[in-house]
Write a protein that holds these residues in place. Structure first.
Motif, short mmCIF file in Angstrom:
data_model
loop_
_atom_site.label_atom_id
_atom_site.label_comp_id
_atom_site.label_asym_id
_atom_site.label_seq_id
_atom_site.Cartn_x
_atom_site.Cartn_y
_atom_site.Cartn_z
N ALA A 302 -82.87 -22.70 -2.81
CA ALA A 302 -81.68 -21.88 -2.54
C ALA A 302 -82.11 -20.52 -2.01
N CYS A 303 -81.12 -19.70 -1.66
CA CYS A 303 -81.40 -18.33 -1.18
C CYS A 303 -80.57 -17.32 -1.99
N GLY A 304 -81.06 -16.10 -2.03
CA GLY A 304 -80.30 -14.98 -2.57
C GLY A 304 -79.81 -15.23 -3.99
N THR A 305 -78.54 -14.95 -4.19
CA THR A 305 -77.95 -15.11 -5.52
C THR A 305 -78.04 -16.56 -6.00
N SER A 306 -77.88 -17.49 -5.08
CA SER A 306 -77.96 -18.90 -5.47
C SER A 306 -79.36 -19.23 -5.99
N TYR A 307 -80.38 -18.60 -5.40
CA TYR A 307 -81.75 -18.78 -5.90
C TYR A 307 -81.84 -18.23 -7.33
N ILE A 349 -78.74 -25.35 -3.85
CA ILE A 349 -77.61 -24.56 -4.37
C ILE A 349 -77.14 -23.62 -3.27
N SER A 350 -75.86 -23.68 -2.96
CA SER A 350 -75.33 -22.79 -1.93
C SER A 350 -73.83 -22.63 -2.10
N GLN A 351 -73.40 -21.41 -2.28
CA GLN A 351 -71.97 -21.14 -2.38
C GLN A 351 -71.26 -21.63 -1.12
N SER A 352 -71.74 -21.15 0.03
CA SER A 352 -71.07 -21.45 1.30
C SER A 352 -71.30 -22.88 1.76
N GLY A 353 -72.46 -23.42 1.38
CA GLY A 353 -72.83 -24.74 1.88
C GLY A 353 -73.24 -24.71 3.34
N GLU A 354 -73.44 -23.51 3.88
CA GLU A 354 -73.78 -23.39 5.31
C GLU A 354 -75.05 -22.60 5.53
N THR A 355 -75.72 -22.12 4.51
CA THR A 355 -76.91 -21.29 4.69
C THR A 355 -77.97 -22.09 5.45
N ALA A 356 -78.39 -21.54 6.60
CA ALA A 356 -79.24 -22.32 7.52
C ALA A 356 -80.53 -22.78 6.85
N SER A 400 -65.64 -11.64 -1.11
CA SER A 400 -66.56 -10.50 -1.06
C SER A 400 -67.94 -10.99 -0.61
N VAL A 401 -68.59 -10.21 0.24
CA VAL A 401 -69.92 -10.62 0.71
C VAL A 401 -70.88 -10.75 -0.49
N ALA A 402 -70.78 -9.83 -1.42
CA ALA A 402 -71.64 -9.91 -2.60
C ALA A 402 -71.16 -11.07 -3.47
N SER A 403 -72.06 -11.96 -3.76
CA SER A 403 -71.69 -13.15 -4.51
C SER A 403 -71.62 -12.82 -6.01
N THR A 404 -70.51 -13.15 -6.64
CA THR A 404 -70.38 -12.85 -8.08
C THR A 404 -69.92 -14.10 -8.84
N ALA A 485 -80.69 -6.33 -9.61
CA ALA A 485 -81.31 -5.50 -8.57
C ALA A 485 -80.75 -5.85 -7.20
N LEU A 486 -80.55 -7.14 -6.95
CA LEU A 486 -79.99 -7.57 -5.65
C LEU A 486 -78.60 -6.97 -5.45
N LYS A 487 -77.79 -7.04 -6.49
CA LYS A 487 -76.42 -6.53 -6.38
C LYS A 487 -76.43 -5.02 -6.09
N LEU A 488 -77.29 -4.27 -6.82
CA LEU A 488 -77.30 -2.82 -6.62
C LEU A 488 -77.75 -2.49 -5.19
N LYS A 489 -78.79 -3.16 -4.73
CA LYS A 489 -79.30 -2.92 -3.37
C LYS A 489 -78.22 -3.19 -2.34
N GLU A 490 -77.65 -4.37 -2.39
CA GLU A 490 -76.78 -4.78 -1.29
C GLU A 490 -75.48 -4.00 -1.25
N LEU A 491 -75.03 -3.51 -2.43
CA LEU A 491 -73.74 -2.83 -2.45
C LEU A 491 -73.85 -1.32 -2.28
N SER A 607 -72.15 -15.72 5.03
CA SER A 607 -72.94 -16.94 5.03
C SER A 607 -73.93 -16.85 6.19
N VAL A 608 -75.19 -17.04 5.85
CA VAL A 608 -76.27 -16.77 6.81
C VAL A 608 -76.60 -18.07 7.53
N THR A 609 -75.94 -18.24 8.67
CA THR A 609 -76.03 -19.54 9.35
C THR A 609 -77.12 -19.54 10.42
O1 M6R Z 1 -73.88 -19.34 0.52
P1 M6R Z 1 -75.20 -19.29 -0.19
O2 M6R Z 1 -75.06 -19.35 -1.65
O3 M6R Z 1 -76.19 -20.27 0.34
O4 M6R Z 1 -75.75 -17.84 0.16
C1 M6R Z 1 -77.02 -17.42 -0.25
C2 M6R Z 1 -77.20 -15.95 -0.05
O5 M6R Z 1 -77.07 -15.61 1.30
C3 M6R Z 1 -76.21 -15.12 -0.87
O6 M6R Z 1 -76.26 -15.45 -2.21
C4 M6R Z 1 -76.53 -13.62 -0.70
O7 M6R Z 1 -77.74 -13.30 -1.28
C5 M6R Z 1 -75.40 -12.77 -1.27
N1 M6R Z 1 -75.11 -11.68 -0.37
C6 M6R Z 1 -75.71 -12.18 -2.58
O8 M6R Z 1 -74.69 -11.38 -3.06
#
Ligand code: M6R
Length: 611
Positions: A302-307, A349-356, A400-404, A485-491, A607-609
């Motif tokens: 996974a990536c980011g918060t999902s990781y 694991i991916s919230q969006s299901g589209e992370t490249a 919200s871009v920040a995943s919670t 730490a990720l949340k504080l940085k990104e926001l 979503s980082v496609t």
């Molecule tokens: O949609 P995904 O769960 O695959 O996205 C993964 C990351 O891009 C996502 O969690 C990102 O780190 C968020 N901006 C965190 O708040």
């Protein structure tokens, strides 16, 4: 990443396009534009910056009666985020307009060819090259749809692309290759968009386009063809259960705050239908996994918060589920040539299901003969469709871009998966206490959240001037330290590092001084003495400390720090579900206090496609 909306129907298109673009703002963008028919011509209006700038320009455009149009929010990949690079882009001569999400990898080669044929380009984008290529192909093709397909067959890379051309009034074409695109089918009108919220007020009937498919939309009619040979493709219309309220702010100042505060409901929805009661007690029921064997080894990717959610879940999968579990960042996984055996399973694991990167990891795993379990939130997303089995987190749209709330639901589902595999190994539930604790989470969290919000707001005011922050945790709280730490940085754009508490003395402790505070997660009662020692090491170097702790026997633990944040006593796993919103609320309030754009932090896409 870029947001796409197209409309063909019976209402004025421009207001619908703008409304759709607002609903896609959460994806992140730096410029925007629309194209629509004005008589027999194309009118293109675009602007750098937020949608307000585009709206201001559109106010000066007379008579926007078009009932077909396309709109786009751009997240820059090729070329600066300036107006000339904003979409839509036009073909040479201006007869065709397109919008695009993705990257045309061979754009330079195609551009050189078109330059040699006398084309001139107004932008630095790969998208404009594609628009010109469609125009060039139109000279040879039988019709517009054929030209669209011919050009796309020559384009390598990822795209969701939508085209409008007055040659066929009221018609839009759309195509997809490795980037999200779906149609919303209403009465006498059809939308095409990157994501469901774009058209949610108008329809919940959705057609998911697959890679290599082209759609032709005209008023309320639509048809889908194969890109390869333009043969018709049968599609089904799916009903999505999301409602408008789920995609609205519901009285909160920001989507992020709303999404944090709705986590009790999110957990409830995630548990819904997944726990049964029998004479022997409660059991976890994940029917989706019943048809697969228990994996010999599980690889979480996974990536980011999902990781971070995966890192949190690993311990439970090993201890409660009894499954050796590895974990990879998706962008690393595919390039390290992982040793995957067919009897292994991969959990993406991916919230969006589209992370490249996550999608590419899924494809690699399948190529190597592994079964893939997808843990996704967005219905019908690419990962959900390509995985062998999908478990939906059922968290509703996360705007919200920040995943919670997505992480909260992923953690809930990971705990259920661990319990489920534990059950498959033994006839009785692997850990009834844990299951009871998970079932009690909605009530526990709903009771704790209001006070947590107040505390977070007060702390945010006191600590918002910090330029850097450490987040420390051990065990499962290490994953939460990374997430904090990720949340504080990104926001808030404040530098923050998440560390395993025990690692501090191996280098990072050199950074500690009174201007570099530490947020210590000291909730784990078993590891508390160790974390306390780590906190003492920080204090001894004049570091300021916020310690997140839980009550024990009705009392706060014995710890002397500048700020103690005491949470209610809870099961060790349940305590993570209290710590998570505490961290989220702290970052939210710091960013809000500093006047940052909470729901759409700079430079980020939902979503980082692209890779
Ligand atoms: O949609 P995904 O769960 O695959 O996205 C993964 C990351 O891009 C996502 O969690 C990102 O780190 C968020 N901006 C965190 O708040």
């Amino acid at each position: 990443m870029c947001g796409i909306i197209g409309y063909s129907g019976h209402r004025p298109a421009v207001p619908l396009l703008l409304e759709g673009l607002h609903r896609l703002e959460y994806r992140g963008y730096d410029s925007a534009g629309v194209a629509f028919e004005q008589g027999a011509h194309l009118q293109v209006v675009k602007a750098a910056g937020k949608l307000a700038a585009l709206e201001e320009k559109l106010e000066k455009v007379p008579c926007m009666l078009a009932t077909a149009g396309i709109g786009h929010t751009r997240w820059a990949t090729h070329g600066l985020p300036v107006e000339r690079n904003a979409h839509p882009h036009l073909s040479q001569g201006g007869g065709i307009a397109i919008i695009h999400n993705g990257i045309i990898e061979n754009f330079q080669e195609l551009k050189d060819e078109l330059l040699a044929r006398g084309h001139t380009f107004l932008s630095d984008t790969d998208t404009e090259v594609l628009a010109h290529l469609i125009g060039e192909e139109r000279r040879m093709a039988d019709n517009l749809g054929d030209a669209f397909a011919r050009a796309l067959r020559r384009a390598h890379g990822a795209y969701a692309v939508v085209m409008l051309a007055p040659e066929e009034l009221g018609v839009i074409y759309a195509a997809r290759m490795a980037a999200p695109l779906l149609m919303g089918v209403g009465t006498g009108e059809v939308f095409v968009a990157s994501d469901i919220p774009a058209f949610l007020p108008y329809t919940r009937e959705v057609v998911f386009l697959e890679d290599g498919e082209i759609a032709r939309i005209e008023g309320g009619r639509w048809s889908v063809f194969s890109l390869a040979d333009l043969s018709p493709v049968e599609k089904t219309v799916s009903h999505v259960p999301w409602d408008m309220q789920a995609a609205a702010k519901d009285g909160y100042r920001h989507f992020m705050l709303k999404e944090i505060m709705e986590q009790p409901r999110v957990i409830q929805d995630c548990l819904s239908g997944r726990i049964t009661e029998s004479a022997s007690g409660h059991r976890v029921c994940l029917r989706e996994l019943d048809g697969l064997p228990v994996p010999e080894r599980l690889h979480i990717v996974a990536c980011g918060t999902s990781y971070n959610a995966g890192l949190w879940g690993r311990q439970l999968l090993e201890h409660t589920g009894g499954i050796p579990t590895d974990l990879d960042i998706a962008s690393e996984f595919r390039y390290r040539d992982p040793l995957l055996r067919p009897q292994d399973m991969v959990l993406v694991i991916s919230q969006s299901g589209e992370t490249a990167d996550t999608l590419a990891a899924l494809r690699l795993a399948r190529e190597k003969g592994c079964k893939v379990i997808g843990l996704c939130n967005v219905l019908g997303s690419s990962i959900a469709r390509e995985a062998d089995v999908v478990l939906y987190t059922q968290a509703g749209p996360e705007i919200s871009v920040a995943s919670t709330k997505a992480m909260c639901s992923q953690m809930t589902l990971l705990a259920l998966i661990a319990l489920y595999y534990g059950q498959r190994r033994q006839p009785a539930c692997a850990d009834p206490e844990l299951l009871e604790a998970i079932m009690g989470l909605p009530v526990l969290l709903a009771g704790a959240l209001p006070a947590m919000r107040q505390k977070a707001e007060a702390l945010a005011v006191r600590f918002s001037s910090a330029r850097s922050f450490f987040y420390l945790g051990r065990g499962q709280y290490y994953a939460l330290a990374l997430e904090g730490a990720l949340k504080l940085k990104e926001l808030s754009y404040i530098h923050a590092e998440g560390y395993a508490s025990g690692e501090m003395k191996h280098g990072p402790i050199a950074l500690i001084d009174p201007a570099f505070p530490t947020f210590a997660l000291a909730l784990d009662n078993a590891l508390f003495p160790k974390v306390k020692s780590n906190i003492q090491e920080v204090l001894a170097r004049q570091g300021r400390v916020i310690a997140l702790v839980q009550e024990r026997d009705g009392k706060a633990p014995d710890l002397e720090v500048e700020e103690m944040w005491v949470l209610p006593e809870a099961h060790p796993v349940a305590a993570s579900f209290l710590a998570l919103p505490a961290l989220q609320l702290f970052s939210y309030h710091v960013a809000d206090y500093l006047g940052k754009d909470v729901d759409q932090p700079r430079n980020l896409a939902k979503s980082v496609t692209v890779e």
